[in-house]
Design a protein around this motif. Structure first.
Motif, PDB file in Angstrom:
ATOM      1  N   VAL A  94      -2.695  -1.004   2.588  1.00 29.03           N
ATOM      2  CA  VAL A  94      -4.102  -0.767   2.336  1.00 29.03           C
ATOM      3  C   VAL A  94      -4.805  -2.053   1.971  1.00 29.03           C
ATOM      4  CG1 VAL A  94      -5.697   0.332   0.769  1.00 29.03           C
ATOM      5  CG2 VAL A  94      -3.812   1.615   1.735  1.00 29.03           C
ATOM      6  N   ALA A  95      -4.187  -2.807   1.087  1.00 27.47           N
ATOM      7  CA  ALA A  95      -4.793  -4.069   0.701  1.00 27.47           C
ATOM      8  C   ALA A  95      -3.644  -4.993   0.401  1.00 27.47           C
ATOM      9  CB  ALA A  95      -5.657  -3.896  -0.535  1.00 27.47           C
ATOM     10  N   GLN A  97       1.729  -5.955  -0.745  1.00 20.95           N
ATOM     11  CA  GLN A  97       1.041  -4.926   0.030  1.00 20.95           C
ATOM     12  C   GLN A  97       0.903  -3.684  -0.830  1.00 20.95           C
ATOM     13  OE1 GLN A  97       2.573  -3.089   3.693  1.00 20.95           O
ATOM     14  NE2 GLN A  97       2.057  -5.052   4.620  1.00 20.95           N
ATOM     15  N   TYR A  98      -0.317  -3.301  -1.027  1.00 22.17           N
ATOM     16  CA  TYR A  98      -0.544  -2.116  -1.861  1.00 22.17           C
ATOM     17  C   TYR A  98      -0.572  -0.877  -0.985  1.00 22.17           C
ATOM     18  CZ  TYR A  98      -1.933  -5.434  -5.453  1.00 22.17           C
ATOM     19  OH  TYR A  98      -1.949  -6.451  -6.362  1.00 22.17           O
ATOM     20  N   ILE A  99       0.202   0.092  -1.326  1.00 24.32           N
ATOM     21  CA  ILE A  99       0.195   1.353  -0.592  1.00 24.32           C
ATOM     22  C   ILE A  99      -0.540   2.379  -1.451  1.00 24.32           C
ATOM     23  CG2 ILE A  99       1.592   3.041   0.621  1.00 24.32           C
ATOM     24  CD1 ILE A  99       2.107   0.123   1.458  1.00 24.32           C
ATOM     25  N   THR A 100      -1.768   2.702  -1.029  1.00 22.04           N
ATOM     26  CA  THR A 100      -2.528   3.709  -1.775  1.00 22.04           C
ATOM     27  C   THR A 100      -3.289   4.562  -0.763  1.00 22.04           C
ATOM     28  OG1 THR A 100      -4.581   2.476  -1.884  1.00 22.04           O
ATOM     29  CG2 THR A 100      -2.991   2.027  -3.604  1.00 22.04           C
ATOM     30  N   ASP A 153      -6.424   4.612  -0.719  1.00 19.39           N
ATOM     31  CA  ASP A 153      -7.797   4.103  -0.815  1.00 19.39           C
ATOM     32  C   ASP A 153      -8.581   4.237   0.488  1.00 19.39           C
ATOM     33  OD1 ASP A 153      -7.385   3.576  -3.381  1.00 19.39           O
ATOM     34  OD2 ASP A 153      -7.521   1.393  -3.262  1.00 19.39           O
TER      35      ASP A 153
END
Lengths: 226, 300, 127, 243
Positions: D45-46, D60-63, D65
């Protein structure tokens, strides 16, 4: 089992939606309306699949260790201890976390070190405590899951030429972080784009990697950097 | 009880008046024909009655209330024209379901039977229907909703002759069974006239005549005969329509208010008297000029 | 019967005449209920108000009488009424027109009477 | 023929049912928007990069969002379109007045956003589950625990964000319908700067809502803004005739 309680809002919201929708669409004025029914079935199916997967998430994943506090407790104290420990090259201290050790045997009088990327803090020590060449990778002893994801250094020794080669560390490391969504982060006052919450305010200091190369007293060391 | 009452109604678009000083009272439970040429203001008037247009001047009352933004009016009125735009996501049978939900007097059986009779495909989308089919469906909607005030604005656009006949017959039969106020607008009177009780003529945004259909049919009289004879007896003011038949012969439609003396005078001079058909009369009255198309070609 | 919408006779007059014919032909007898305005409207595809106007002519002529809430019924001696009125009004009017035309064509009384007798003879021969 | 005397709420109820029948595509749109968001989420995601020593760390953000933001856009656009002319024409065939229409629209928005909310929350877990299924559970670091209060917050905040976007969309839609020139102006003065500037002027707006960490204040802000937007909408479209 307490974790599953967190599913309660999903359940509550589902029930609420079902009740509201059934109230407003009651008086089945279109019992045989295939197209509306099909839309409702598709929508219900979509929500059902998503809800089911959410439940699976809570059962299988949610019990994983969660990094609660990303700020490392008494960091200053640890740093002071660590500074002292590595100045004396005393790796046998609780503030030091040894990551890797290599031992190479050599008869050569003179060895050289090749560290093409200067990726580590490099220390060389002539000491009579070792008879062979001993390489130790270490860092400050902080408890953080990211540490486990940092790859090991790769150190090799070429007996013929006397080169200690600190090979290219994997300079690019991908870490996947499963994180809460924006609405929750907002209430917790967390911004996604500040890394503090992930590595701590003094993250860079605390994650620095060191390599200590200990060689016998009578061996001459040439540091070679390219 | 007067169900519709308009006093000095004006509606101005930009600089042009669509309605100008229109005054009219309509009584309950009648079939009323609103006749006028295209652009005379029929649609504007009907939409004002249906609460879809705000007049710029004057007063309008339907069921004794201002129709604009009025829930009671909306629940008791249906406005049908050939521009009805239904949700593009609804099929015919879904529209019927919605109509049934909204209109208290909706008759599902009637709607279903008419839909079947006219061969409207229940599973089509409204915008897939042909022009005639769409008009037919809209008309069915107007009939089956059985609103106390039912407005049909040029309902037969695109319909076949036989469908038009069937529709007017259906309208009459349902009106007999469930009397209500029905306003039908048209630029043509002839197919419509037998089922009407009253007729309203509108021209340039004004109501120029409002009569019962029977009185309307006797409103005028046609005279054909020698030009000089007729002109000597008939007052110029009452002439509604004039058409030269030959050099000396002329056909004239006049207000039916000739005195006995004039009538006998005319008869004795060999002038033929005929009744003027309602359809022709409405055309004469709503035309802008007193003459006909022949005048255009007359060399002066 | 089909109404003649193009005729110079108003529709309600045509309705009244049709009803009279029905009575004369004994389709509807004395004290029997006659068609309501709605039945007539449906039958002839006309507005009920027009049909009512036709019925009212017959009420005014003493052919029909109203029973409140029940409808209209054929009066006693309705047939005679109709015959009398038709003779007095319609026939007389027609004769008036006939005589006027005869005057116009300079046909004298004797000749006119002869013509009438001849037509009557022809009709008898037909029947 | 006796007149019917409808009361406002029964008409609102009927009109809502009518909308529920006639706007099937709203929910198709929701599913499509969220499925696209979930596919995007597969690529993370970001991400943010940083260096530890000389190790270049890419996080690496896994959300969920993306799902959340896409659903906000969905809420905005369905509300812009909700009171569009075609729909007013379709409404007007049946029983309606402006009050009942606005109220039915509001009810529709609330219920659509409730469905939107529940799908945002569950789709967020779906995104995470897919990542875990593809890459295995060991490759992840878990931050943030979904506790009961956290989940409640997730639902509430998401729902009110959707309401905020919807009410703004509803207002902008009604302003745009005031005339061709105004429509052009709205596109020019709202759309233009969005595309051609750095949008820094929006920061205070985002901060007003996005930096509010008190749930109560947040809800109050949203409720006030939404009521203001819907009030303005009814005012703006008060004497709007259907063309």
């Amino acid at each position: 089992m307490f974790d599953l309680m967190a599913l309660l809002p999903i359940l509550l919201f589902l029930i609420l939606v079902i009740i509201v929708v059934s109230i407003v669409s009651k008086g089945t004025y279109s019992p045989n309306n295939f197209f509306i029914r099909r839309r409702n079935v598709i929508l219900t199916g979509y929500i059902a699949v998503l809800s089911l997967v959410s439940i699976v998430y809570f059962i299988t994943v949610h019990t994983q260790a969660v990094v609660e506090n990303n700020e490392i407790g008494n960091l200053d104290e640890v740093i002071t201890d660590f500074e002292e420990a590595y100045q004396h090259h005393n790796l046998d201290h609780e503030s030091v976390k040894v990551m890797n050790e290599w031992t190479f045997s050599s008869d050569l009088e003179e060895i050289s070190i090749e560290d093409p990327f200067s990726a580590y803090q490099l220390h060389v020590e002539n000491t009579d405590q070792v008879s062979d060449i001993k390489v130790t990778q270490f860092m400050m002893n902080v408890d953080h899951p990211i540490i486990n994801l940092i790859p090991n250094a790769n150190v090799s020794f070429q007996e013929m030429s006397g080169h200690i080669l600190i090979e290219e560390p994997r300079s690019h490391v991908e870490i996947k972080v499963i994180y809460e969504e924006f609405p929750i982060r907002q209430i917790k006052d967390i911004s996604m784009f500040h890394r503090d919450h992930l590595v701590g305010k003094r993250g860079e200091e605390s994650y620095r990697q060191h390599i200590l190369i200990q060689v016998p007293e009578d061996v001459e060391v040439n540091e070679v950097s390219y | 009880m007067s169900i519709v009452s308009c006093q000095h109604l004006d509606k101005k678009y930009k600089k042009q008046y669509a309605l100008k000083d229109l005054t009219i009272e309509l009584e309950e439970n009648r079939i009323i024909g609103l006749i006028g040429r295209n652009g005379a203001g029929k649609t504007t008037l009907l939409k004002t009655l249906a609460g879809q247009i705000v007049p710029t001047g004057g007063e309008v009352k339907v069921f004794g209330e201002n129709p604009f933004n009025n829930l009671k009016l909306s629940a008791n009125t249906i406005y049908v024209d050939d521009q009805m735009q239904f949700s593009l996501e609804m099929r015919i049978h879904e529209i019927l379901v919605a109509a049934e939900m909204f209109y208290e007097n909706w008759n599902r059986e009637l709607a279903d039977r008419l839909i079947y009779y006219f061969g409207v495909d229940r599973y089509d989308f409204h915008d897939q229907l042909s022009k005639g089919m769409a008009s037919t469906f809209n008309a069915i909607l107007g009939l089956a909703s059985r609103c106390p005030l039912t407005i049909f604005d040029e309902p037969t656009t695109g319909m076949d002759y036989s469908v038009r006949q069937d529709f007017y017959r259906a309208l009459l039969k349902d009106y007999i069974a469930h009397p209500r106020t029905i306003i039908v607008s048209s630029h043509l009177l002839n197919e419509l006239e037998s089922i009407l009780e009253e007729i309203v003529l509108i021209k340039n945004g004004k109501c120029i005549l409002h009569e019962s259909i029977e009185d309307f049919k006797e409103y005028a009289i046609g005279l054909s005969g020698d030009k000089n004879v007729i002109q000597s007896i008939v007052d110029h003011d009452v002439i509604i329509h004039e058409k030269e038949l030959s050099e000396s012969q002329v056909y004239i439609a006049v207000d039916n208010h000739l005195s006995e003396k004039d009538i006998t005078g005319l008869k004795q001079q060999g002038v033929q008297m005929t009744s003027v058909e309602a359809a022709d009369l409405s055309m004469f009255l709503t035309n802008d000029t007193r003459g006909g198309i022949d005048d255009v070609f007359k060399s002066s | 019967m089909v109404l003649n919408h193009d005729s110079s006779k108003p529709i309600y007059v045509q309705i009244a005449e049709w009803l009279e014919t029905e009575i004369l032909n004994d389709q509807i007898s004395t004290d029997e209920k006659i068609y309501s305005q709605y039945q007539l409207a449906d039958l002839f595809n006309i507005n009920p108000a027009t049909a009512a106007k036709g019925l009212n002519i017959l009420v005014n002529n003493g052919v029909l009488y109203k029973k409140r809430g029940l409808g209209m019924f054929v009066k006693e001696r309705a047939k005679e009424q109709i015959l009398l009125r038709r003779k007095n009004e319609n026939l007389m009017n027609m004769v008036r027109d006939l005589v006027q035309e005869a005057d116009y064509l300079k046909v004298d009384d004797e000749e006119l009477m002869k013509m009438i007798q001849q037509i009557r003879l022809e009709r008898r021969g037909e029947s | 023929m006796s007149l019917s005397h409808p009361d406002l709420w029964s008409v609102v109820n009927k009109q809502f049912k009518y909308k529920w029948m006639s706007y099937k595509s709203v929910f198709q749109g929701l599913m499509i928007a969220q499925i696209i968001a979930m596919v995007f989420s597969l690529f993370g995601v970001a991400s943010s990069s940083m260096g530890f020593g000389f190790i270049d760390l890419n996080i690496q953000y896994i959300t969920g969002d993306f799902v959340f933001f896409f659903t906000c856009l969905w809420a905005f656009f369905i509300s812009v379109a909700l009171d569009r002319n075609e729909n007013r024409l379709a409404d007007q065939i049946f029983v309606t007045n402006s009050w009942s229409r606005h109220l039915a629209n509001v009810v529709f928005i609330v219920i659509a956003n409730m469905i939107g909310t529940i799908t945002v929350v569950t789709a967020s877990f779906f995104v995470k589950m897919i990542h875990i299924w593809i890459f295995g559970i060991d490759g992840f670091i878990f931050f943030g625990e979904y506790t009961l209060p956290g989940m409640l917050i997730f639902f509430i905040i998401t729902f009110f964000y959707l309401i905020l976007f919807s009410s703004l969309g509803y207002l902008i839609g009604s302003i745009m319908r005031q005339g061709k020139l105004i429509k052009f102006g709205v596109v020019l003065f709202v759309g233009g700067p969005l595309i051609f500037t750095d949008n820094s002027y929006l920061i205070p707006l985002f901060q007003f809502f996005g930096d509010e960490s008190s749930v109560i204040w947040f809800i109050l802000k949203i409720l006030l803004t939404s009521m203001l937007a819907i009030g303005l909408t009814t005012l703006v479209s008060r004497r709007l005739e259907v063309q």
